[in-house]
Design a protein around this motif. Structure first.
Motif, PDB file in Angstrom:
ATOM      1  N   TRP A  68      37.999  15.441   1.039  1.00 17.46           N
ATOM      2  CA  TRP A  68      39.378  14.995   0.810  1.00 17.46           C
ATOM      3  C   TRP A  68      40.336  16.187   0.803  1.00 17.46           C
ATOM      4  O   TRP A  68      41.400  16.154   1.439  1.00 17.46           O
ATOM      5  N   GLU A  92      43.841  10.798   9.088  1.00 17.93           N
ATOM      6  CA  GLU A  92      43.633   9.935   7.934  1.00 17.93           C
ATOM      7  C   GLU A  92      42.246  10.204   7.358  1.00 17.93           C
ATOM      8  O   GLU A  92      41.334  10.636   8.073  1.00 17.93           O
ATOM      9  N   LYS A 130      34.974   9.374  -7.509  1.00 13.38           N
ATOM     10  CA  LYS A 130      36.055   8.401  -7.390  1.00 13.38           C
ATOM     11  C   LYS A 130      37.367   9.119  -7.081  1.00 13.38           C
ATOM     12  O   LYS A 130      37.714  10.098  -7.745  1.00 13.38           O
ATOM     13  N   ASP A 187      41.507   8.315  -6.516  1.00 14.88           N
ATOM     14  CA  ASP A 187      42.566   7.315  -6.662  1.00 14.88           C
ATOM     15  C   ASP A 187      43.473   7.314  -5.438  1.00 14.88           C
ATOM     16  O   ASP A 187      43.748   8.362  -4.840  1.00 14.88           O
ATOM     17  N   ASN A 188      43.937   6.123  -5.080  1.00  9.68           N
ATOM     18  CA  ASN A 188      44.922   5.959  -4.011  1.00  9.68           C
ATOM     19  C   ASN A 188      44.454   6.530  -2.676  1.00  9.68           C
ATOM     20  O   ASN A 188      45.246   7.121  -1.916  1.00  9.68           O
ATOM     21  N   VAL A 189      43.161   6.383  -2.406  1.00  9.76           N
ATOM     22  CA  VAL A 189      42.574   6.853  -1.145  1.00  9.76           C
ATOM     23  C   VAL A 189      41.830   5.685  -0.516  1.00  9.76           C
ATOM     24  O   VAL A 189      41.121   4.951  -1.207  1.00  9.76           O
ATOM     25  N   LYS A 190      41.994   5.502   0.792  1.00 14.93           N
ATOM     26  CA  LYS A 190      41.254   4.443   1.488  1.00 14.93           C
ATOM     27  C   LYS A 190      39.763   4.688   1.319  1.00 14.93           C
ATOM     28  O   LYS A 190      39.292   5.814   1.495  1.00 14.93           O
ATOM     29  N   SER A 191      39.013   3.637   1.011  1.00 13.69           N
ATOM     30  CA  SER A 191      37.600   3.840   0.704  1.00 13.69           C
ATOM     31  C   SER A 191      36.760   2.663   1.176  1.00 13.69           C
ATOM     32  O   SER A 191      37.261   1.568   1.450  1.00 13.69           O
TER      33      SER A 191
END
Length: 222
Positions: free
Chosen positions: A174, A189, A198, A200-204
């Motif tokens: 990331w 992207e 984990k 937050d606010n990341v496409k997964s």
């Protein structure tokens, strides 16, 4: 041309029984006592350590010892070779064949040494699906390795991509994409795969089926 570039460990290949245990057993060789595998994984992923030799050094340091990296590497490599046939595919040939059938260029950017990458890709018959592979040995300068975005830049330029998606499973993956966006100008992207850490606010996505759907959606809007 839009493409997809994949990390290997934890994305294409399940290394929980190979690399993770190689870290554990190597650390134990130097420490002289058992290290819980959960502690190994916590240290590696919470600190965002991409290189497993360095992760081993950090595990040893966590328990109060310092060992030269050269000593760690020689022990680690022998232990890993005894464990590497435990590896299994997470993303199988059908997954990549489907993407190739759509005309999507595919690449690999991994922190694996070349020998390890070649062994695993030969074993599982994966070479034919990828247009470009870049491993740890291709970036000899430590400061330019992941999470530095230089390797990602090399992949994108070599594949002649106008935009791409990088699929990773770690903080280092990331961070590399975030840094790329600051240093280079092509759209990239990030999709976070699995639950090792984990974000937050990341496409997964947590399964190959989810990843296939998320990839299609991201590529459509890239």
């Amino acid at each position: 041309m839009k493409g997809v570039i994949f990390d290997v460990d934890g994305v294409i290949v399940d290394v929980k029984e190979s690399y993770h245990f190689a870290i554990k057993r190597t650390a134990e060789e130097f420490l002289g006592f058992e290290v819980p595998i959960e502690k190994v994984r916590l240290i590696k992923f919470s600190k965002g350590i991409n290189n497993d030799w360095i992760a081993t050094k950090e595990v040893i340091r966590h328990f109060g010892r310092e060992v030269e990296l050269d000593h760690i590497v020689s022990v680690f490599n022998e232990i890993y070779k005894s464990l590497r046939d435990r590896e299994k595919l997470i993303l199988d040939e059908d997954f990549f064949a489907n993407l190739k059938a759509q005309g999507i260029p595919l690449g690999v950017l991994t922190g694996r040494p070349k020998e390890d990458l070649n062994y695993t890709f030969e074993k599982f018959g994966l070479f034919k699906y990828f247009d470009f592979l870049l491993d740890d040995d291709d970036i000899p300068v430590d400061d330019l390795k992941k999470p530095h975005p230089y390797a990602l830049h090399l992949c994108i330029e070599h594949m002649n991509l106008s935009a791409c998606v990088y699929v990773g499973d770690s903080l280092a993956d990331w961070e590399m994409v975030v840094c790329y966006r600051k240093m280079y100008d092509k759209p990239v992207e990030y999709i976070h795969f699995g639950d090792s850490v984990k974000l937050d606010n990341v496409k997964s996505a947590n399964t190959p089926q989810e990843l296939r759907l998320v990839l299609q959606e991201v590529l459509k809007h890239l």
